[in-house]
Design a protein around this motif. Sequence first.
Motif, PDB file in Angstrom:
ATOM      1  N   TYR A   1      24.905  82.055  29.286  1.00 46.08           N
ATOM      2  CA  TYR A   1      23.657  81.036  30.001  1.00 46.08           C
ATOM      3  C   TYR A   1      23.772  81.897  31.790  1.00 46.08           C
ATOM      4  O   TYR A   1      24.900  82.967  32.098  1.00 46.08           O
ATOM      5  CB  TYR A   1      23.295  80.081  30.427  1.00 46.08           C
ATOM      6  CG  TYR A   1      24.902  79.163  30.777  1.00 46.08           C
ATOM      7  CD1 TYR A   1      24.836  78.998  32.650  1.00 46.08           C
ATOM      8  CD2 TYR A   1      25.761  78.791  30.103  1.00 46.08           C
ATOM      9  CE1 TYR A   1      26.080  78.129  32.727  1.00 46.08           C
ATOM     10  CE2 TYR A   1      27.142  78.220  30.436  1.00 46.08           C
ATOM     11  CZ  TYR A   1      26.844  78.502  31.734  1.00 46.08           C
ATOM     12  OH  TYR A   1      27.973  76.674  32.251  1.00 46.08           O
ATOM     13  N   ASP A   2      22.882  82.403  32.895  1.00 45.35           N
ATOM     14  CA  ASP A   2      23.138  82.773  34.407  1.00 45.35           C
ATOM     15  C   ASP A   2      23.203  81.404  35.235  1.00 45.35           C
ATOM     16  O   ASP A   2      22.610  80.325  35.347  1.00 45.35           O
ATOM     17  CB  ASP A   2      21.022  83.137  34.274  1.00 45.35           C
ATOM     18  CG  ASP A   2      20.823  84.485  33.668  1.00 45.35           C
ATOM     19  OD1 ASP A   2      21.761  84.482  32.809  1.00 45.35           O
ATOM     20  OD2 ASP A   2      19.683  85.034  33.603  1.00 45.35           O
ATOM     21  N   VAL A   3      24.384  81.731  35.893  1.00 43.84           N
ATOM     22  CA  VAL A   3      23.747  81.273  36.938  1.00 43.84           C
ATOM     23  C   VAL A   3      24.154  82.696  38.231  1.00 43.84           C
ATOM     24  O   VAL A   3      25.041  83.323  38.429  1.00 43.84           O
ATOM     25  CB  VAL A   3      25.736  80.964  36.890  1.00 43.84           C
ATOM     26  CG1 VAL A   3      25.568  79.372  38.615  1.00 43.84           C
ATOM     27  CG2 VAL A   3      25.244  79.390  36.201  1.00 43.84           C
ATOM     28  N   THR A   4      22.847  81.773  38.989  1.00 43.68           N
ATOM     29  CA  THR A   4      22.152  83.033  40.234  1.00 43.68           C
ATOM     30  C   THR A   4      23.586  82.832  41.351  1.00 43.68           C
ATOM     31  O   THR A   4      23.362  81.513  41.819  1.00 43.68           O
ATOM     32  CB  THR A   4      21.465  83.015  40.245  1.00 43.68           C
ATOM     33  OG1 THR A   4      20.687  83.040  38.795  1.00 43.68           O
ATOM     34  CG2 THR A   4      20.742  84.279  41.761  1.00 43.68           C
ATOM     35  N   LEU A   5      23.635  83.811  42.189  1.00 48.36           N
ATOM     36  CA  LEU A   5      24.603  83.269  43.004  1.00 48.36           C
ATOM     37  C   LEU A   5      24.083  83.321  44.612  1.00 48.36           C
ATOM     38  O   LEU A   5      23.799  84.832  44.786  1.00 48.36           O
ATOM     39  CB  LEU A   5      25.856  83.880  43.220  1.00 48.36           C
ATOM     40  CG  LEU A   5      27.401  83.319  42.610  1.00 48.36           C
ATOM     41  CD1 LEU A   5      27.125  83.024  41.508  1.00 48.36           C
ATOM     42  CD2 LEU A   5      28.396  83.918  42.877  1.00 48.36           C
ATOM     43  N   GLU A   6      23.580  82.504  45.049  1.00 45.85           N
ATOM     44  CA  GLU A   6      22.230  83.248  46.227  1.00 45.85           C
ATOM     45  C   GLU A   6      23.256  83.244  47.629  1.00 45.85           C
ATOM     46  O   GLU A   6      24.304  82.846  47.553  1.00 45.85           O
ATOM     47  CB  GLU A   6      21.129  82.511  46.972  1.00 45.85           C
ATOM     48  CG  GLU A   6      20.372  82.142  45.150  1.00 45.85           C
ATOM     49  CD  GLU A   6      19.370  83.085  45.144  1.00 45.85           C
ATOM     50  OE1 GLU A   6      19.283  83.988  45.533  1.00 45.85           O
ATOM     51  OE2 GLU A   6      18.661  83.161  43.778  1.00 45.85           O
ATOM     52  N   GLU A   7      22.666  83.834  48.400  1.00 47.18           N
ATOM     53  CA  GLU A   7      23.833  84.194  49.493  1.00 47.18           C
ATOM     54  C   GLU A   7      24.148  82.567  49.982  1.00 47.18           C
ATOM     55  O   GLU A   7      23.173  81.804  50.260  1.00 47.18           O
ATOM     56  CB  GLU A   7      23.066  84.281  51.093  1.00 47.18           C
ATOM     57  CG  GLU A   7      23.554  85.136  52.439  1.00 47.18           C
ATOM     58  CD  GLU A   7      22.479  85.004  53.827  1.00 47.18           C
ATOM     59  OE1 GLU A   7      21.803  84.357  54.504  1.00 47.18           O
ATOM     60  OE2 GLU A   7      20.971  85.764  52.644  1.00 47.18           O
ATOM     61  N   GLY A   8      25.581  82.949  50.188  1.00 44.69           N
ATOM     62  CA  GLY A   8      26.286  81.693  50.655  1.00 44.69           C
ATOM     63  C   GLY A   8      27.259  81.282  49.709  1.00 44.69           C
ATOM     64  O   GLY A   8      27.530  79.913  50.644  1.00 44.69           O
ATOM     65  N   ASP A   9      26.246  81.734  48.759  1.00 46.45           N
ATOM     66  CA  ASP A   9      26.968  80.393  47.398  1.00 46.45           C
ATOM     67  C   ASP A   9      28.447  80.978  46.972  1.00 46.45           C
ATOM     68  O   ASP A   9      28.746  82.263  47.283  1.00 46.45           O
ATOM     69  CB  ASP A   9      26.234  80.614  46.310  1.00 46.45           C
ATOM     70  CG  ASP A   9      25.032  79.781  45.947  1.00 46.45           C
ATOM     71  OD1 ASP A   9      24.431  78.980  46.716  1.00 46.45           O
ATOM     72  OD2 ASP A   9      24.236  80.066  45.327  1.00 46.45           O
ATOM     73  N   VAL A  10      29.374  80.537  46.762  1.00 49.76           N
ATOM     74  CA  VAL A  10      30.710  79.855  46.511  1.00 49.76           C
ATOM     75  C   VAL A  10      30.891  79.830  45.009  1.00 49.76           C
ATOM     76  O   VAL A  10      30.580  78.630  45.112  1.00 49.76           O
ATOM     77  CB  VAL A  10      32.152  80.311  46.988  1.00 49.76           C
ATOM     78  CG1 VAL A  10      33.043  80.389  46.748  1.00 49.76           C
ATOM     79  CG2 VAL A  10      32.017  80.739  48.661  1.00 49.76           C
TER      80      VAL A  10
ATOM     81  N   THR B   1      24.558  86.333  37.610  1.00 54.04           N
ATOM     82  CA  THR B   1      25.626  86.142  37.501  1.00 54.04           C
ATOM     83  C   THR B   1      25.505  85.670  35.835  1.00 54.04           C
ATOM     84  O   THR B   1      25.003  84.140  35.283  1.00 54.04           O
ATOM     85  CB  THR B   1      26.614  85.562  37.734  1.00 54.04           C
ATOM     86  OG1 THR B   1      27.105  86.339  39.531  1.00 54.04           O
ATOM     87  CG2 THR B   1      27.858  85.017  37.088  1.00 54.04           C
ATOM     88  N   THR B   2      26.322  85.630  34.404  1.00 53.67           N
ATOM     89  CA  THR B   2      26.919  85.421  33.128  1.00 53.67           C
ATOM     90  C   THR B   2      27.627  84.440  32.794  1.00 53.67           C
ATOM     91  O   THR B   2      28.884  84.673  33.350  1.00 53.67           O
ATOM     92  CB  THR B   2      26.359  85.722  32.094  1.00 53.67           C
ATOM     93  OG1 THR B   2      26.509  87.401  32.368  1.00 53.67           O
ATOM     94  CG2 THR B   2      24.749  87.095  32.143  1.00 53.67           C
ATOM     95  N   ILE B   3      27.804  83.487  32.110  1.00 55.54           N
ATOM     96  CA  ILE B   3      28.602  82.877  31.612  1.00 55.54           C
ATOM     97  C   ILE B   3      28.405  82.423  29.948  1.00 55.54           C
ATOM     98  O   ILE B   3      27.146  82.375  29.959  1.00 55.54           O
ATOM     99  CB  ILE B   3      28.812  81.177  32.600  1.00 55.54           C
ATOM    100  CG1 ILE B   3      28.072  81.469  34.058  1.00 55.54           C
ATOM    101  CG2 ILE B   3      29.420  80.540  31.999  1.00 55.54           C
ATOM    102  CD1 ILE B   3      29.776  82.265  34.691  1.00 55.54           C
ATOM    103  N   SER B   4      29.495  82.437  29.595  1.00 54.88           N
ATOM    104  CA  SER B   4      29.796  82.178  28.152  1.00 54.88           C
ATOM    105  C   SER B   4      30.947  81.299  28.176  1.00 54.88           C
ATOM    106  O   SER B   4      31.747  81.332  28.551  1.00 54.88           O
ATOM    107  CB  SER B   4      28.540  83.525  26.921  1.00 54.88           C
ATOM    108  OG  SER B   4      29.157  82.267  25.911  1.00 54.88           O
ATOM    109  N   PHE B   5      30.667  80.760  26.689  1.00 54.38           N
ATOM    110  CA  PHE B   5      31.942  79.582  26.799  1.00 54.38           C
ATOM    111  C   PHE B   5      31.448  79.509  24.724  1.00 54.38           C
ATOM    112  O   PHE B   5      30.448  79.411  24.064  1.00 54.38           O
ATOM    113  CB  PHE B   5      32.017  78.765  27.519  1.00 54.38           C
ATOM    114  CG  PHE B   5      30.673  77.499  26.678  1.00 54.38           C
ATOM    115  CD1 PHE B   5      30.417  76.306  26.194  1.00 54.38           C
ATOM    116  CD2 PHE B   5      28.821  78.133  27.207  1.00 54.38           C
ATOM    117  CE1 PHE B   5      28.880  75.693  25.097  1.00 54.38           C
ATOM    118  CE2 PHE B   5      28.405  77.115  26.921  1.00 54.38           C
ATOM    119  CZ  PHE B   5      27.746  76.602  26.019  1.00 54.38           C
TER     120      PHE B   5
END
Length: 338
Positions: A278-287, A191-195
């Motif tokens: 920037y990237d934030v990776t949601l792996e299995e089980g991440d909320v 997932t990507t995030i910016s601000f």
Amino acid sequence: MNDNDTEGSPAGPGPLPRRRTDRTARLQLTKDQAGQALELAQWCATDLDEHRLLNELPVLAHELPREIRTFVNEARLDPLGHVIMLSGNQIDQDVLGATPESWRVADTPASRAYGVLLMLYGALLGDPIGWATQQSGRLVTDVLPSRGAEYSLISASSSLELAWHTEDAHSPYRADWVGLFALRNQASVPTTISFVEHSDVPADIARILAEPRFVFEPDASHEFDGDRPEPAPVPVLTGGPGAPVLRADRDFVRAVDGDPEARQALDWVIGHLDANLYDVTLEEGDVAFVDNRNVVHGRRPFQAAFNGSDRWLKRVNVARDLRRIDAGTRRGATCVIV
């Protein structure tokens, strides 16, 4: 914002600093905490009808482990936070079954408890809201690749990057938080995030972005029975450095026709958000709960297999205060916006 900048014609995009500031609050759940949370969600999904579940969500959420409630409460108070992450939730992949082919068949009995768990976590932040025009008005929606939509501009895409956006930027009733629950992400698709870094925004650009000179269109995930509503011009960036409110969508925003200043300011903020991505990776089980006021989010491209193993997220929109949503736009107690 830079008080040394003077008013005049807007500054051009120019060189932009690349910032990789990750303001994600993370909690790694213990096995016991994750087990208790899932057990509560399974009970709710099995023993409560939808009306009672929705009415009692804020009360039921207080049966989540205290450590989770304390963490989310502290994280929500950060006015500049980007993401609240709860990792280590338990997913039984054998019971869950294959990733569905489309959102239309993704509301499966095996996945319902995970949707309820996402709503329970969300109730620590506010109330769930949905859209009558999106995924048949479901409160918990599904994010997964769909065959034929690989290059679309919506979350069913895969081969094309999902551009950064404020969720439902076209509406004044958009969510304060967007909750995402990764049921499956074997390929670790980020997932990507910016601000916006307020100290980098020239004063003349900030002034223009704070004025109603920009038009947002709803994306194709919203299916209207009749004509699409005619959007009114709105600002892109309001508030101040300590309490920003960002409203942006790379694919579905434009400056008001005949306003070159607004077009130039929009180009500047698009370049700025591109640079800060920037990237934030949601792996299995991440909320993850993405702050829909402070940041924009998107997704990197990936090659969908369409064999039941693809990335599958549950999603819920959360409003901090339902009173700001006009009662005339709501449908029943389910807080579905029409």
